[in-house]
Design a protein around this motif. Sequence first.
Motif, PDB file in Angstrom:
ATOM      1  N   TYR A 198       5.341   2.047  -4.480  1.00 42.89           N
ATOM      2  CA  TYR A 198       5.486   2.150  -6.158  1.00 42.89           C
ATOM      3  C   TYR A 198       6.758   1.650  -6.444  1.00 42.89           C
ATOM      4  O   TYR A 198       6.788   0.834  -7.492  1.00 42.89           O
ATOM      5  N   ALA A 199       7.783   1.874  -5.807  1.00 38.38           N
ATOM      6  CA  ALA A 199       9.192   1.515  -6.102  1.00 38.38           C
ATOM      7  C   ALA A 199       9.403  -0.284  -6.087  1.00 38.38           C
ATOM      8  O   ALA A 199       9.906  -0.738  -7.188  1.00 38.38           O
ATOM      9  N   ALA A 200       8.697  -0.512  -4.969  1.00 44.63           N
ATOM     10  CA  ALA A 200       8.750  -2.066  -4.586  1.00 44.63           C
ATOM     11  C   ALA A 200       7.880  -3.041  -5.575  1.00 44.63           C
ATOM     12  O   ALA A 200       8.341  -4.281  -5.993  1.00 44.63           O
ATOM     13  N   ASN A 201       6.606  -2.398  -6.009  1.00 48.09           N
ATOM     14  CA  ASN A 201       5.499  -3.072  -6.804  1.00 48.09           C
ATOM     15  C   ASN A 201       5.184  -2.857  -8.048  1.00 48.09           C
ATOM     16  O   ASN A 201       4.891  -3.411  -8.773  1.00 48.09           O
ATOM     17  N   TRP A 202       5.222  -1.363  -8.231  1.00 44.01           N
ATOM     18  CA  TRP A 202       4.599  -0.903  -9.673  1.00 44.01           C
ATOM     19  C   TRP A 202       5.488  -0.075 -10.493  1.00 44.01           C
ATOM     20  O   TRP A 202       4.789   0.429 -11.440  1.00 44.01           O
ATOM     21  N   ALA A 203       6.673   0.155 -10.262  1.00 42.18           N
ATOM     22  CA  ALA A 203       7.417   0.846 -10.997  1.00 42.18           C
ATOM     23  C   ALA A 203       7.777   0.103 -12.420  1.00 42.18           C
ATOM     24  O   ALA A 203       8.752  -0.742 -12.430  1.00 42.18           O
ATOM     25  N   GLU A 204       7.139   0.208 -13.450  1.00 44.60           N
ATOM     26  CA  GLU A 204       7.333   0.123 -14.684  1.00 44.60           C
ATOM     27  C   GLU A 204       6.824   1.136 -15.642  1.00 44.60           C
ATOM     28  O   GLU A 204       6.175   2.025 -15.299  1.00 44.60           O
ATOM     29  N   PRO A 205       7.159   0.949 -16.898  1.00 43.35           N
ATOM     30  CA  PRO A 205       6.721   2.088 -17.906  1.00 43.35           C
ATOM     31  C   PRO A 205       5.117   2.342 -17.700  1.00 43.35           C
ATOM     32  O   PRO A 205       4.768   3.384 -18.106  1.00 43.35           O
ATOM     33  N   GLY A 206       4.407   1.341 -17.816  1.00 41.57           N
ATOM     34  CA  GLY A 206       2.865   1.554 -17.787  1.00 41.57           C
ATOM     35  C   GLY A 206       2.198   1.220 -16.392  1.00 41.57           C
ATOM     36  O   GLY A 206       2.939   1.159 -15.485  1.00 41.57           O
ATOM     37  N   ILE A 207       0.871   1.029 -16.277  1.00 44.93           N
ATOM     38  CA  ILE A 207       0.110   0.747 -15.199  1.00 44.93           C
ATOM     39  C   ILE A 207      -0.296  -0.626 -14.966  1.00 44.93           C
ATOM     40  O   ILE A 207      -1.259  -0.572 -14.442  1.00 44.93           O
ATOM     41  N   GLY A 208      -0.191  -1.532 -15.928  1.00 45.81           N
ATOM     42  CA  GLY A 208      -1.144  -2.777 -15.912  1.00 45.81           C
ATOM     43  C   GLY A 208      -0.874  -3.687 -14.745  1.00 45.81           C
ATOM     44  O   GLY A 208      -1.841  -4.048 -14.534  1.00 45.81           O
ATOM     45  N   LYS A 209       0.543  -3.623 -14.298  1.00 43.86           N
ATOM     46  CA  LYS A 209       0.590  -4.462 -13.002  1.00 43.86           C
ATOM     47  C   LYS A 209      -0.266  -3.880 -12.080  1.00 43.86           C
ATOM     48  O   LYS A 209      -0.729  -4.582 -11.149  1.00 43.86           O
ATOM     49  N   ALA A 210      -0.013  -2.446 -11.719  1.00 48.26           N
ATOM     50  CA  ALA A 210      -0.667  -1.760 -10.710  1.00 48.26           C
ATOM     51  C   ALA A 210      -1.968  -1.643 -10.793  1.00 48.26           C
ATOM     52  O   ALA A 210      -2.983  -2.226  -9.865  1.00 48.26           O
ATOM     53  N   ARG A 211      -2.879  -1.909 -12.077  1.00 48.11           N
ATOM     54  CA  ARG A 211      -3.975  -1.704 -12.289  1.00 48.11           C
ATOM     55  C   ARG A 211      -4.669  -3.333 -11.919  1.00 48.11           C
ATOM     56  O   ARG A 211      -5.539  -3.005 -11.324  1.00 48.11           O
ATOM     57  N   ALA A 212      -3.971  -4.195 -12.047  1.00 50.47           N
ATOM     58  CA  ALA A 212      -4.523  -5.602 -11.551  1.00 50.47           C
ATOM     59  C   ALA A 212      -4.244  -5.770 -10.303  1.00 50.47           C
ATOM     60  O   ALA A 212      -5.215  -6.480  -9.579  1.00 50.47           O
ATOM     61  N   GLY A 213      -3.200  -5.287  -9.741  1.00 50.60           N
ATOM     62  CA  GLY A 213      -2.883  -5.592  -8.291  1.00 50.60           C
ATOM     63  C   GLY A 213      -3.517  -4.709  -7.402  1.00 50.60           C
ATOM     64  O   GLY A 213      -3.925  -5.286  -6.187  1.00 50.60           O
ATOM     65  N   LEU A 214      -4.006  -3.450  -7.906  1.00 49.80           N
ATOM     66  CA  LEU A 214      -4.728  -2.739  -6.847  1.00 49.80           C
ATOM     67  C   LEU A 214      -6.299  -2.344  -7.231  1.00 49.80           C
ATOM     68  O   LEU A 214      -6.902  -1.903  -6.390  1.00 49.80           O
ATOM     69  N   GLY A 215      -6.613  -2.961  -8.620  1.00 49.87           N
ATOM     70  CA  GLY A 215      -8.024  -2.912  -8.718  1.00 49.87           C
ATOM     71  C   GLY A 215      -8.671  -1.690  -8.927  1.00 49.87           C
ATOM     72  O   GLY A 215      -9.765  -1.156  -8.581  1.00 49.87           O
ATOM     73  N   PHE A 216      -8.041  -0.678  -9.853  1.00 53.07           N
ATOM     74  CA  PHE A 216      -8.600   0.150 -10.551  1.00 53.07           C
ATOM     75  C   PHE A 216      -8.605   0.305 -11.872  1.00 53.07           C
ATOM     76  O   PHE A 216      -8.208  -0.462 -12.675  1.00 53.07           O
ATOM     77  N   LEU A 217      -9.359   1.220 -12.530  1.00 52.37           N
ATOM     78  CA  LEU A 217      -9.515   1.225 -14.006  1.00 52.37           C
ATOM     79  C   LEU A 217      -9.891  -0.285 -14.727  1.00 52.37           C
ATOM     80  O   LEU A 217      -8.958  -0.693 -15.423  1.00 52.37           O
ATOM     81  N   PRO A 218     -10.993  -0.665 -14.137  1.00 56.55           N
ATOM     82  CA  PRO A 218     -11.249  -2.248 -14.680  1.00 56.55           C
ATOM     83  C   PRO A 218     -11.461  -2.112 -16.384  1.00 56.55           C
ATOM     84  O   PRO A 218     -11.903  -1.365 -16.719  1.00 56.55           O
TER      85      PRO A 218
END
Length: 218
Positions: A198-218
């Motif tokens: 999480y700290a290396a890849n997805w630590a940001e205020p929202g979840i947009g980057k993680a949603r695109a990178g991990l493929g959830f909540l399309p």
Amino acid sequence: MIAVSPPTPFTPAQIRERVEQILTAGALPPIVQAGHPVLRQHAAAFDGQISDTELRQLILLMQNVMHEAPGVGLAAPQIGIPLQLAVLEDQFDVDPESAAMRHRKPLDFLAILNPRYAPLGTETAAFFEGCLSLSGLQAVVVRHKRVLLQFEAPDGRGTEQEFEGWQARIVQHETDHVQGTLYVDLAEMRSLSSNAEYAANWAEPGIGKARAGLGFLP
């Protein structure tokens, strides 16, 4: 569909004995981890199983465990006590961008007994959250933006209070604990990440980057 948790098999006498053991141990109790049966049981409603003095001592102990962890909430089952009691407090200093996006404001210390919540409106919010009983992991959970919490104060007063934003998330998370529900039961499991990832890849205020990178909540 969330499974219905079985009621705790603990009798009032066993709950009192467990509380007494923890209060007299002379050290902070460990936080039990996922897989411990107490986390998957519907905790007993508080109805005087322990004295007022013991209740005050237990609340203070739980506050200290929460601070030591550190965390923003702790439910009694997380220290092995199947009782509908939780403590909440959020005084962490977070960056303004994250605070604004997550609607995160300081939450003064609060102890709640026999809590129940209901959504206010239909708006939801999705953010990463973690749990002291699932050490080292985080996942995105969609939760109600606003809730009405009904609970009993330590002095026995019936109380209800509205919460929104991150405070509402804390309220829902801890209330779920006393009903035997963990956040992973509600999470977008494709978002499940170790703290390091999480700290290396997805630590940001929202979840947009993680949603695109991990493929959830399309």
